[in-house]
Design an enzyme around this catalytic site. Structure first.
Site, PDB file in Angstrom:
ATOM      1  N   LYS A   1       0.846  -1.199   0.000  1.00 55.71           N
ATOM      2  CA  LYS A   1       0.000   0.000   0.000  1.00 55.71           C
ATOM      3  C   LYS A   1       0.878   1.245   0.000  1.00 55.71           C
ATOM      4  O   LYS A   1       1.908   1.293   0.680  1.00 55.71           O
ATOM      5  CB  LYS A   1      -0.917  -0.020   1.227  1.00 55.71           C
ATOM      6  CG  LYS A   1      -1.944   1.113   1.267  1.00 55.71           C
ATOM      7  CD  LYS A   1      -2.851   0.957   2.482  1.00 55.71           C
ATOM      8  CE  LYS A   1      -3.876   2.069   2.592  1.00 55.71           C
ATOM      9  NZ  LYS A   1      -4.757   1.896   3.775  1.00 55.71           N
TER      10      LYS A   1
ATOM     11  N   SER B   1      -9.539   2.164   2.959  1.00 55.87           N
ATOM     12  CA  SER B   1      -8.638   2.869   2.070  1.00 55.87           C
ATOM     13  C   SER B   1      -7.657   1.956   1.340  1.00 55.87           C
ATOM     14  O   SER B   1      -6.956   2.380   0.436  1.00 55.87           O
ATOM     15  CB  SER B   1      -7.859   3.925   2.860  1.00 55.87           C
ATOM     16  OG  SER B   1      -7.048   3.306   3.854  1.00 55.87           O
TER      17      SER B   1
ATOM     18  N   SER C   1      -9.923  -0.257   7.190  1.00 51.10           N
ATOM     19  CA  SER C   1      -9.375  -0.070   5.847  1.00 51.10           C
ATOM     20  C   SER C   1      -8.708  -1.282   5.242  1.00 51.10           C
ATOM     21  O   SER C   1      -8.320  -1.259   4.074  1.00 51.10           O
ATOM     22  CB  SER C   1      -8.391   1.112   5.839  1.00 51.10           C
ATOM     23  OG  SER C   1      -9.082   2.320   6.036  1.00 51.10           O
TER      24      SER C   1
END
Length: 487
Positions: free
Chosen positions: A77, A152, A176
């Site tokens: 990420k 996210s 997330s």
């Protein structure tokens, strides 16, 4: 080679026996990314040359037969620092930022012989639940590209679901990892707060953030957590507790376990198909020998309000460092220092980030601290007490991961309150610092639906054990979206 439905164990055996090489596996993974990412848009950065070079070096050194991650390509990420590879947190303010060191979790994966392919898309600074708040692109759900992948960590979850990678790291501040795992039909683990070092993770909410793995199945997930968990002298919030082998009890089943379903998580606002998925999962656990009963977490109804005050307050403090001077975007044609601050941050931050900075700054301001931040912290304590009370009598909590399946791109992005309410089922776990994992458990109109298993602090073993038992007796994780280049 088609490895989309294979486990890390199976792939590792082929690497050890030299049926395939790390270079071959890396190149095949890069080919998959090239084949489908134009449609999915899961990646912000792919460093093909470095990935192939690293894989060649691993082949030269030899695959470690005792290390199940040796030679495995991974995605990270884009809010975790990667040495020499651009790290943007999906924000214009860090558009061209290249770190000088790796985040501890990334460094640990590399020490296990993984190959870092690139960085996945996300909501800017991890603020959002749909990956629509990225400054650069909107990631699409592989099961239906008109739907969001969640957020996210939407890029990481979509990349795994679409067969672009076997393993991706995400971060979870209020759901997330788990919410996009549910939307994409993959396994996402948010470990206990402190189980994994946050060193090198671009901070959103320092008392909430936690790095965790996203994979196709439970065993792979436990294998990755084995690699990244543990104390880190760089992070004083990382736990000194001994890290067990998270794969050691996977096959022990759930017979004799007591599992609670919170009444408050099954109430009004929950999609009918999601509710039925949880009830079906409860029946499955009963069939496997567990006792499943209703429990109560009465203060979770205040969770959304408490979470957004606490997380935004911490974000307003953490994001002060992005000022246009030390690193990141620097505005031009400024008149003075104040003008530099204002213009750099106005140009660099997106609307959602600005919204949360303002909310957090207000909550911490003189005259409002006691009414907002202090009150939210008190509610957090009450929620922790609720969980502690339940865990005196129950081993695990079973709950829906998200109120609905994946919704349409553009459907909720202009309505912040609706977006915030989508986190209502995941954020209590972060406020309490507990481990929580979403596993595939059903479908609604062709879209995956996940359920989450929540455990006592530092009891990821039980979470994995129950998740694996469910997975072995069902086939939800074996179903995959029909993406070009992966099947």
């Amino acid at each position: 080679m088609n490895y989309f439905n294979e486990s890390l164990t199976s792939i590792h055996e082929k690497l050890v026996t030299k049926e395939i090489s790390a270079k071959d596996l890396t190149q095949e993974t890069l080919n998959n990314i090239q084949a489908v990412d134009g449609e999915i848009k899961a990646f912000l950065t792919v460093d093909e040359a470095s990935a192939v070079k690293d894989a060649e070096q691993i082949d030269q050194n030899g695959i470690d037969a005792d290390n199940g991650l040796s030679g495995i390509p991974v995605a990270i990420k884009d809010n975790m620092l990667t040495k020499g590879m651009k790290t943007t947190a999906a924000s214009k303010i860090l558009e061209n930022f290249t770190p000088m060191f790796d985040a501890t979790a990334v460094e640990k994966l590399k020490s296990f012989g993984t190959v870092t392919l690139g960085k996945t898309n996300m909501d800017e600074f991890a603020m959002g639940g749909s990956t629509e708040n990225s400054a650069f692109k909107v990631t699409h759900n592989p099961w239906d590209t008109t739907k969001v992948p969640g957020g996210s960590s939407g890029g990481s979850a979509a990349a795994v679901a679409a067969g672009e990678v076997l393993v991706a790291l995400g971060s979870d501040t209020g759901g997330s990892i788990r919410q996009p795992a549910s939307f994409n039909g993959v396994v996402g683990m948010k470990p206990t707060y402190g189980r994994v070092s946050r060193w090198g993770l671009i901070a959103f909410g320092s008392s909430l953030d936690q790095i965790g793995p996203i994979t196709r199945n439970v065993q792979d997930n436990a294998t990755v957590l084995n690699a990244i968990a543990g104390h880190d002298q760089h992070d004083l919030t990382s736990s000194t507790k001994e890290v067990p082998d998270f794969t050691s009890t996977l096959n022990n089943g759930v017979k004799g376990m007591r599992i609670g379903i919170p009444t408050e998580f099954m109430s009004q606002g929950l999609d009918d198909d999601v509710k039925q998925t949880v009830l079906d999962a409860a029946d499955e656990f009963r069939k496997l020998g567990a006792t499943v009963e209703e429990v109560s977490l009465p203060h979770t109804k205040y969770g959304v309000a408490a979470y957004y005050i606490i997380s935004s307050s911490e974000a307003s403090s953490n994001l002060q460092r992005f000022d246009g001077i030390r690193y990141g975007r620097r505005a031009k044609d400024v008149k003075n220092l104040e003008d530099l601050y204002v213009k750099s941050r106005s140009e660099g931050f997106g609307d959602e980030v600005k919204r949360r900075i303002m909310l957090g700054t207000f909550s911490l301001s003189a005259g409002f601290y006691d009414a907002y931040f202090k009150k939210a912290a008190q509610v957090r304590t009450l929620m922790n007490n609720d969980f502690a009370k339940v865990f005196k009598d129950f081993d695990l909590i079973l709950a829906p991961t998200a109120p609905t399946p994946a919704y349409g791109i553009g459907e909720d992005v202009s309505d912040p309150m609706t977006m915030y309410m989508n986190d209502v089922l995941t954020l209590p776990v972060n406020l309490a610092g507990l481990p929580g994992m979403s596993i595939p458990a059903g479908f609604s109109n062709g879209l995956p639906v996940g359920v989450q298993l929540i455990g006592r602090p530092y009891d990821e073993l039980s979470v994995y054990q129950a998740g694996n038992a469910f997975e072995q007796d069902t086939d939800f994780n074996q179903q995959t979206p029909k993406m070009g280049g992966t099947n």
